[in-house]
Design an enzyme around this catalytic site. Structure first.
Site, PDB file in Angstrom:
ATOM      1  CG  ASN A   1      -0.479  -0.297   2.503  1.00 45.64           C
ATOM      2  OD1 ASN A   1       0.571  -0.919   2.649  1.00 45.64           O
ATOM      3  ND2 ASN A   1      -1.187   0.131   3.521  1.00 45.64           N
ATOM      4  CB  ILE A   2       1.672   3.627  -2.347  1.00 40.99           C
ATOM      5  CG1 ILE A   2       2.563   2.423  -2.692  1.00 40.99           C
ATOM      6  CG2 ILE A   2       2.429   4.936  -2.508  1.00 40.99           C
ATOM      7  CD1 ILE A   2       2.951   2.338  -4.163  1.00 40.99           C
ATOM      8  CD  GLU A   3      -1.376   4.828   4.552  1.00 43.31           C
ATOM      9  OE1 GLU A   3      -0.853   5.687   5.296  1.00 43.31           O
ATOM     10  OE2 GLU A   3      -2.102   3.906   4.973  1.00 43.31           O
TER      11      GLU A   3
ATOM     12  CD  GLU B   1      -5.460  -5.853  -1.194  1.00 44.20           C
ATOM     13  OE1 GLU B   1      -4.853  -4.753  -1.112  1.00 44.20           O
ATOM     14  OE2 GLU B   1      -6.249  -6.251  -0.346  1.00 44.20           O
TER      15      GLU B   1
ATOM     16  CB  CYS C   1     -10.789  -2.204   0.405  1.00 42.68           C
ATOM     17  SG  CYS C   1     -10.203  -1.618  -1.197  1.00 42.68           S
TER      18      CYS C   1
ATOM     19  CB  CYS D   1      -8.699  -4.432  -3.564  1.00 50.48           C
ATOM     20  SG  CYS D   1      -7.499  -3.098  -3.332  1.00 50.48           S
TER      21      CYS D   1
ATOM     22  CB  CYS E   1      -5.227  -1.300  -1.712  1.00 55.60           C
ATOM     23  SG  CYS E   1      -6.519  -0.471  -0.785  1.00 55.60           S
TER      24      CYS E   1
END
Ligand code: THU
Length: 129
Positions: free
Chosen positions: A40-42, A53, A84, A87, A51
């Site tokens: 995940n890359i916020e 995935e 989620c 995804c 996310c």
């Protein structure tokens, strides 16, 4: 399958999560046999977060992959992670009915689900025909 979980765990270490501090890793084996990992890359604008995935799936699709054989997902959680909704919809796009969705704590503790189990009644490309 354990190899895929191990790769997902390795990618979890790469997570960029300054806001949630909740790391997620994923690894996808496509029908070609090729494997792609993701984390995940916020983003400070939270809605721009990607996310794990989707990072993993898109890494493969951009190389021409189309069909997921297996996807393993691990997270910083005592519980098995539930992908989620966004995804799940992306998995729908690139899976078959037999694709294995592996929700893992580690290489020993995991469960395997099908897309029908985690996304029953999904909106699929069949509706556009
Ligand atoms: N997250 C994922 O990477 N995958 C999921 O299926 C659920 C949520 C991430 C998004 C965000 O960076 C953090 O987990 C907390 O929501």
């Amino acid at each position: 399958m354990k190899d895929l979980i191990k790769i997902a765990m390795e990618y979890k270490e790469k997570a960029y999560v300054p806001y949630s501090n909740f790391r997620v890793g994923a690894a996808v084996r496509f029908d070609s046999g090729n494997i792609y990992g993701g984390c995940n890359i916020e983003n400070v604008s939270f809605g721009a977060t990607n996310c794990a995935e989707r990072t993993a799936i898109f890494s493969g699709v951009k190389e021409g992959e189309k069909v997921i054989s297996e996807i393993a997902i691990v997270a910083d959680s005592e519980e098995l992670i539930a992908p989620c909704g966004i995804c799940r919809q992306v998995i729908v796009e690139f899976c078959s009915k037999d694709s294995k969705i592996i929700l893992a704590k580690n290489e020993e503790e995991y469960i395997i689900k099908t897309i029908e189990e985690i996304m029953p009644g999904a909106f699929t490309k069949d509706f556009l025909k």
